[in-house]
Design a protein around this motif. Structure first.
Motif, mmCIF file in Angstrom:
data_model
loop_
_atom_site.group_PDB
_atom_site.id
_atom_site.type_symbol
_atom_site.label_atom_id
_atom_site.label_comp_id
_atom_site.label_asym_id
_atom_site.label_seq_id
_atom_site.Cartn_x
_atom_site.Cartn_y
_atom_site.Cartn_z
ATOM 1 N N PHE A 72 -4.131 4.604 -3.464
ATOM 2 C CA PHE A 72 -4.226 4.494 -1.956
ATOM 3 C C PHE A 72 -5.467 4.206 -1.624
ATOM 4 O O PHE A 72 -6.194 4.917 -1.636
ATOM 5 N N VAL B 73 0.753 -1.115 0.131
ATOM 6 C CA VAL B 73 -0.008 -0.179 -0.063
ATOM 7 C C VAL B 73 0.807 1.060 0.023
ATOM 8 O O VAL B 73 0.699 1.913 -1.059
ATOM 9 N N MET B 74 1.646 1.640 0.975
ATOM 10 C CA MET B 74 2.304 2.801 1.173
ATOM 11 C C MET B 74 3.474 3.085 0.175
ATOM 12 O O MET B 74 3.587 3.828 -0.495
ATOM 13 N N HIS C 88 2.014 11.290 -4.695
ATOM 14 C CA HIS C 88 0.731 10.257 -4.709
ATOM 15 C C HIS C 88 0.964 9.780 -6.260
ATOM 16 O O HIS C 88 0.352 9.994 -7.077
ATOM 17 N N ALA D 255 1.517 3.223 -3.267
ATOM 18 C CA ALA D 255 1.113 4.734 -3.385
ATOM 19 C C ALA D 255 1.890 5.874 -3.430
ATOM 20 O O ALA D 255 1.887 7.074 -4.095
#
Length: 166
Positions: A149, A113-114, A145, A117
């Protein structure tokens, strides 16, 4: 580009030289408002003035080092280092990512995820405190970004969020 500010503080409980638990206090409503998913309800997205916690007398040197290594591991996307810093019984108390509650889930959250994103995510420690088996960091985070996310598609916008003590 509009500035994006998020407010959070991270608390750690340490055990045997490893991070056993962490708690993130996060203003997720502020995130949703600033990315345009909810109507804005305020013009300022921070809690208050920065904490004066600076690691003065009583701070355990080893615990400060461990907390800083956890930031270094995130900045370098070094999941092996992150794993080595987390207790096998690690618990993450993040209500935004409940599936990241244990060590495996937390590492997956970082990787899937992190780091997807925000591949250029970078944390800078602004203040720290560690006493006995407790510690906290105030950090500034910058990123772009560049991937999904959660349900939010990539925007290409630079983001910055700052942790501030309440």
């Amino acid at each position: 580009d509009l500035p994006y500010v998020n407010t959070f503080i991270v608390f750690f409980r340490l055990d045997g030289g490893l991070i056993a638990e962490e708690w993130w206090e996060l203003d997720f409503l502020g995130v949703l408002e600033q990315v345009g998913q909810l109507p804005a309800t305020r013009s300022v997205y921070s809690w208050n003035a920065p904490s004066l916690a600076s690691g003065a007398a009583g701070v355990t040197h080893l615990n400060r080092r461990l907390a800083r290594l956890s930031v270094q591991a995130v900045n370098s996307h070094n999941l092996a280092l992150s794993r080595s810093l987390l207790s096998p019984e690690f618990r993450n108390h993040d209500v935004v990512a409940p599936y990241a509650a244990d060590r495996s889930g937390y590492l997956s959250f970082l990787r899937d995820v992190m780091f997807v994103a925000f591949p250029d995510l970078h944390m800078t420690v602004e203040a720290e405190v560690a006493v006995g088996d407790r510690g906290a960091l105030r950090c500034a985070v910058t990123a772009t970004h560049q991937g999904h996310f959660g349900p939010l598609p990539q925007t290409g916008r630079p983001v910055r969020w700052t942790a501030r003590a309440r």
